[in-house]
Every structure is written in structure tokens, then in C-alpha cells.
Design a protein around this motif. Structure first.
Motif, short mmCIF file in Angstrom:
data_model
loop_
_atom_site.label_atom_id
_atom_site.label_comp_id
_atom_site.label_asym_id
_atom_site.label_seq_id
_atom_site.Cartn_x
_atom_site.Cartn_y
_atom_site.Cartn_z
N GLY A 81 0.76 -1.32 0.24
CA GLY A 81 -0.01 -0.08 0.18
C GLY A 81 0.71 1.42 0.22
N GLU A 82 2.06 1.18 -0.10
CA GLU A 82 3.02 2.29 0.06
C GLU A 82 3.03 2.85 -1.29
OE1 GLU A 82 7.69 3.40 0.76
OE2 GLU A 82 6.97 1.48 1.16
N LYS A 83 2.96 4.10 -1.36
CA LYS A 83 2.91 5.03 -2.62
C LYS A 83 4.38 5.36 -2.87
CE LYS A 83 -1.92 6.59 -2.60
NZ LYS A 83 -2.64 7.81 -2.51
N ILE A 84 4.87 5.17 -4.23
CA ILE A 84 5.94 5.84 -4.75
C ILE A 84 5.79 6.90 -5.61
CG2 ILE A 84 8.34 5.12 -5.89
CD1 ILE A 84 7.61 3.70 -3.04
N HIS A 85 6.55 8.13 -5.45
CA HIS A 85 6.33 9.28 -6.15
C HIS A 85 7.76 9.59 -6.99
CE1 HIS A 85 2.68 10.67 -4.13
NE2 HIS A 85 3.26 10.04 -2.95
N CYS A 86 7.51 9.74 -8.58
CA CYS A 86 8.62 9.96 -9.11
C CYS A 86 8.66 11.06 -10.24
CB CYS A 86 8.67 8.75 -10.08
SG CYS A 86 9.06 7.19 -9.14
N LYS A 87 9.50 11.89 -10.17
CA LYS A 87 9.37 12.94 -11.08
C LYS A 87 9.59 12.51 -12.59
CE LYS A 87 10.93 16.43 -7.68
NZ LYS A 87 12.14 17.38 -7.22
N PHE A 88 8.88 13.06 -13.50
CA PHE A 88 9.13 12.83 -14.95
C PHE A 88 8.94 14.07 -15.87
CE2 PHE A 88 4.82 11.68 -14.33
CZ PHE A 88 4.30 11.87 -15.37
N ALA A 89 9.07 14.08 -17.04
CA ALA A 89 8.89 15.02 -17.89
C ALA A 89 8.46 14.61 -19.35
CB ALA A 89 9.94 16.01 -18.02
N VAL A 90 7.47 15.21 -19.94
CA VAL A 90 7.09 14.80 -21.33
C VAL A 90 7.58 16.02 -22.02
CG1 VAL A 90 5.47 14.48 -22.91
CG2 VAL A 90 5.20 13.70 -20.69
N GLN A 147 14.57 31.48 -11.80
CA GLN A 147 14.80 30.58 -10.75
C GLN A 147 16.07 29.97 -11.20
OE1 GLN A 147 12.34 27.78 -8.90
NE2 GLN A 147 11.27 29.57 -7.71
N PRO A 148 17.37 30.45 -11.55
CA PRO A 148 18.52 29.93 -11.85
C PRO A 148 19.08 29.05 -10.77
CG PRO A 148 18.83 32.27 -11.46
CD PRO A 148 17.19 31.97 -11.35
N MET A 149 19.60 27.98 -11.41
CA MET A 149 20.59 27.04 -10.20
C MET A 149 21.61 28.03 -10.10
SD MET A 149 19.96 23.18 -11.55
CE MET A 149 18.57 22.15 -10.67
N LEU A 150 22.53 27.45 -9.18
CA LEU A 150 23.81 27.97 -8.77
C LEU A 150 25.19 27.54 -9.37
CD1 LEU A 150 24.90 30.35 -7.05
CD2 LEU A 150 25.32 28.45 -5.01
N VAL A 210 22.83 21.25 -13.18
CA VAL A 210 21.88 21.23 -14.13
C VAL A 210 22.19 19.62 -14.87
CG1 VAL A 210 21.15 22.08 -16.57
CG2 VAL A 210 21.42 23.50 -14.37
N LEU A 211 23.56 19.59 -15.02
CA LEU A 211 24.10 18.39 -15.84
C LEU A 211 23.69 17.15 -15.14
CD1 LEU A 211 27.10 19.88 -17.31
CD2 LEU A 211 25.16 19.74 -18.60
N SER A 212 23.65 17.11 -13.74
CA SER A 212 23.51 16.06 -12.92
C SER A 212 22.10 15.66 -12.75
CB SER A 212 24.25 16.21 -11.50
OG SER A 212 25.57 16.45 -11.87
N THR A 213 21.13 16.92 -12.70
CA THR A 213 19.86 16.74 -12.43
C THR A 213 18.96 16.63 -13.66
OG1 THR A 213 20.01 18.61 -10.67
CG2 THR A 213 17.84 17.90 -11.19
N TYR A 214 19.29 16.92 -14.70
CA TYR A 214 18.59 16.74 -15.97
C TYR A 214 19.33 15.91 -17.15
CZ TYR A 214 15.52 20.73 -13.75
OH TYR A 214 14.70 21.27 -12.77
N ASP A 215 18.50 15.41 -17.72
CA ASP A 215 18.87 14.60 -18.88
C ASP A 215 18.71 15.68 -20.14
OD1 ASP A 215 19.23 12.94 -21.23
OD2 ASP A 215 17.51 11.75 -20.87
N LEU A 216 19.63 16.33 -20.75
CA LEU A 216 19.56 17.13 -21.60
C LEU A 216 19.55 16.37 -23.00
CD1 LEU A 216 20.69 19.03 -19.49
CD2 LEU A 216 21.98 20.22 -21.03
N GLU A 217 18.66 17.06 -23.94
CA GLU A 217 18.68 16.39 -25.24
C GLU A 217 18.79 17.46 -26.35
OE1 GLU A 217 17.80 13.35 -25.79
OE2 GLU A 217 17.37 12.56 -23.50
N GLU A 218 18.60 16.99 -27.77
CA GLU A 218 19.18 17.93 -28.77
C GLU A 218 18.09 19.34 -28.79
OE1 GLU A 218 17.04 17.06 -32.76
OE2 GLU A 218 17.22 15.04 -31.81
N GLY A 219 18.93 20.25 -29.10
CA GLY A 219 18.42 21.54 -29.15
C GLY A 219 18.16 22.48 -27.83
N ASP A 220 18.46 21.63 -26.59
CA ASP A 220 18.41 22.25 -25.15
C ASP A 220 19.72 23.19 -25.07
OD1 ASP A 220 16.36 20.63 -24.44
OD2 ASP A 220 17.48 19.51 -23.25
#
Length: 253
Positions: free
Chosen positions: A5-14, A49-52, A57-67
Motif C-alpha cells: 500500500g506504500e505509494k512511490i512518487h517519481c518526477k518525470f517530464a514529457v 529561478q536559476p540554479m547556482l 543542471v547536468l547532474s539533475t536533468y537529461d539534456l537532449e538535442e536543441g536544449d
């Protein structure tokens, strides 16, 4: 949900289009991309809201073409290299590149990475399609290390000090483009090439204590550039192997 019954929360983006990311130091003087100081609690997805740190940024997000990652005006003291790996590149030579864009506000210093004596300032390894623009790097042993990373372009990068400006290595076909770059006052070489195809255009390699360009296999095309090598035992070009094509350059010895 687990059976318990434990809920798992994951961040994702489309993704529907390329994304812009923002980085800033703790000041807003001379900024051109962001609206507030950088913070470790910011998400980096808006100008407000810029990061420091770029590495966050490189460690947190998966960058793709055109980013595009906009790194605003300021001096960033970094105690570890900026590392760009396979998950943060276009992964195709025909795709739009991932761009890391520094500040063009040179009047107040632009975007400077102070590596504080570490091995590499920026290191790209096994990526395809990345562009670095308008960045200055100081106090790194090697300013930029490019390994097995075709379709990489460096535009208006400035490297000062250390032992080597650009270190480029590729074991099979692949090309690298350098435009309007400057390497000066290293204790070794400005541009060191091993087994890669390199074009260096409209740049400056000035007062690097061993050689402006060292070619150890591969191909180097040097055009419309200034190379200054001064003192006994210093060279504009030092060829161990490979093919050098040099034309329309001013060479000072």
C-alpha cells in the motif's frame, strides 16, 4: 503502489520541444539571461529561478538535442570539473546540438569558470553534438578535454594558464570545430590533438611555453589565426604524426 500500500512518487517530464535551463552566481550585476541570483534550491527552468552551478543542471536533468543552458555573467569558483556525458548530448551528428551558452557581456567579465587548480575545467566524454560558447576558464591544468566526442564545437572560449588549453582525442572518424577561441600563457600547449580531425578558425594561441599546436595523429586545419611562440625551445607547430594544413595565419616567433 507496492503490495503493502506504500505509494512511490517519481518526477518525470514529457518533452514537446527543446528546454532552456538557467544558471547564475549569487549576484545580478551585468546579467543578461536571468532575473535573480542563483540558488541551490532553484529548479533552473526559468530566468527567475536559476540554479547556482552548471554541474547541478547536468547532474539533475537529461539534456537532449536543441536544449540550451544559459550560464549568466559572473565568476564561478568550481572545485570539481564540469562533466558532460552521454546523457547530456544530441546523440546524432545531424541533430540540433546541446548548447552551453555563457554571457556575452564582456564589459563586466562575461562567464568565468575558476577551477582553482583542478585537473580539468570542462570535460566532454563520448558525447555527440555539443556546443560550448562564450566561456572563460582559468586555473585548470587542462582547460577543456574532449574525448571520443564528435560534432563538438567550441566558439569564443578563452583559456588562461594551466598546462594545456584544449586536449582533443578521438580514435576513429570524428570532427571538432574551434571558432574564435583563445589560449594563452599555459606552461605547455595551446591545442593538443591525438587522432582527431580538427578545424581551428579565427583564433589565437599566444605565449604557450611549449607549442601552440601539437599534432599526434589525425588532421588539423588551422586558418586565419594568430600564433605567438617566444623563447628558446618553443614552437608554433609541433608534429609527432598526422597531417597539418596551415594557411592565412600570422606566426610570431
Amino acid at each position: 503502489r507496492y503490495a503493502s500500500g506504500e505509494k512511490i512518487h517519481c518526477k518525470f517530464a514529457v518533452r514537446n520541444s527543446p528546454i532552456s535551463f538557467y544558471v547564475n552566481d549569487t549576484f545580478t550585476n551585468g546579467d543578461i539571461y536571468t532575473l535573480s541570483p542563483g540558488s541551490v534550491t532553484n529548479i533552473g527552468l526559468s530566468a527567475g529561478q536559476p540554479m547556482l552551478f552548471l554541474q547541478t543542471v547536468l547532474s539533475t536533468y537529461d539534456l537532449e538535442e536543441g536544449d540550451v543552458v544559459y550560464v549568466d555573467t559572473g565568476t564561478y569558483s568550481i572545485n570539481e570539473e564540469v562533466y558532460v556525458g552521454q546523457l547530456d548530448s544530441a546523440n546524432s551528428t545531424n541533430a540540433l546540438p546541446v548548447i552551453i551558452q555563457g554571457s556575452t557581456n564582456y564589459a563586466v567579465g562575461g562567464t568565468v569558470f575558476d577551477r582553482q587548480g583542478g585537473a580539468y575545467g570542462i570535460r566532454l566524454s563520448e558525447v555527440i553534438g555539443v556546443t560550448l560558447r562564450n566561456l572563460s576558464i582559468c586555473n585548470a591544468s587542462v582547460g577543456v578535454r574532449l574525448y571520443q566526442s564528435p560534432a563538438v564545437e567550441c566558439d569564443r572560449l578563452e583559456i588562461q594558464g594551466g598546462t594545456r588549453g584544449f586536449d582533443v582525442e578521438r580514435l576513429e572518424a570524428g570532427s571538432y570545430m574551434f571558432r574564435h577561441c583563445l589560449v594563452r600563457n599555459t606552461s605547455g600547449n595551446g591545442l593538443y590533438v591525438r587522432g582527431a580531425a580538427v578545424q581551428w578558425l579565427n583564433g589565437i594561441l599566444w605565449s604557450n611555453l611549449q607549442a601552440g599546436v601539437v599534432l599526434e595523429g589525425g588532421d588539423a586545419i588551422i586558418r586565419n589565426s594568430v600564433i605567438g611562440s617566444f623563447g628558446e625551445g618553443q614552437y608554433a607547430f609541433y608534429l609527432i604524426g598526422g597531417r597539418l594544413d596551415s594557411d592565412y595565419n600570422d606566426i610570431f616567433l
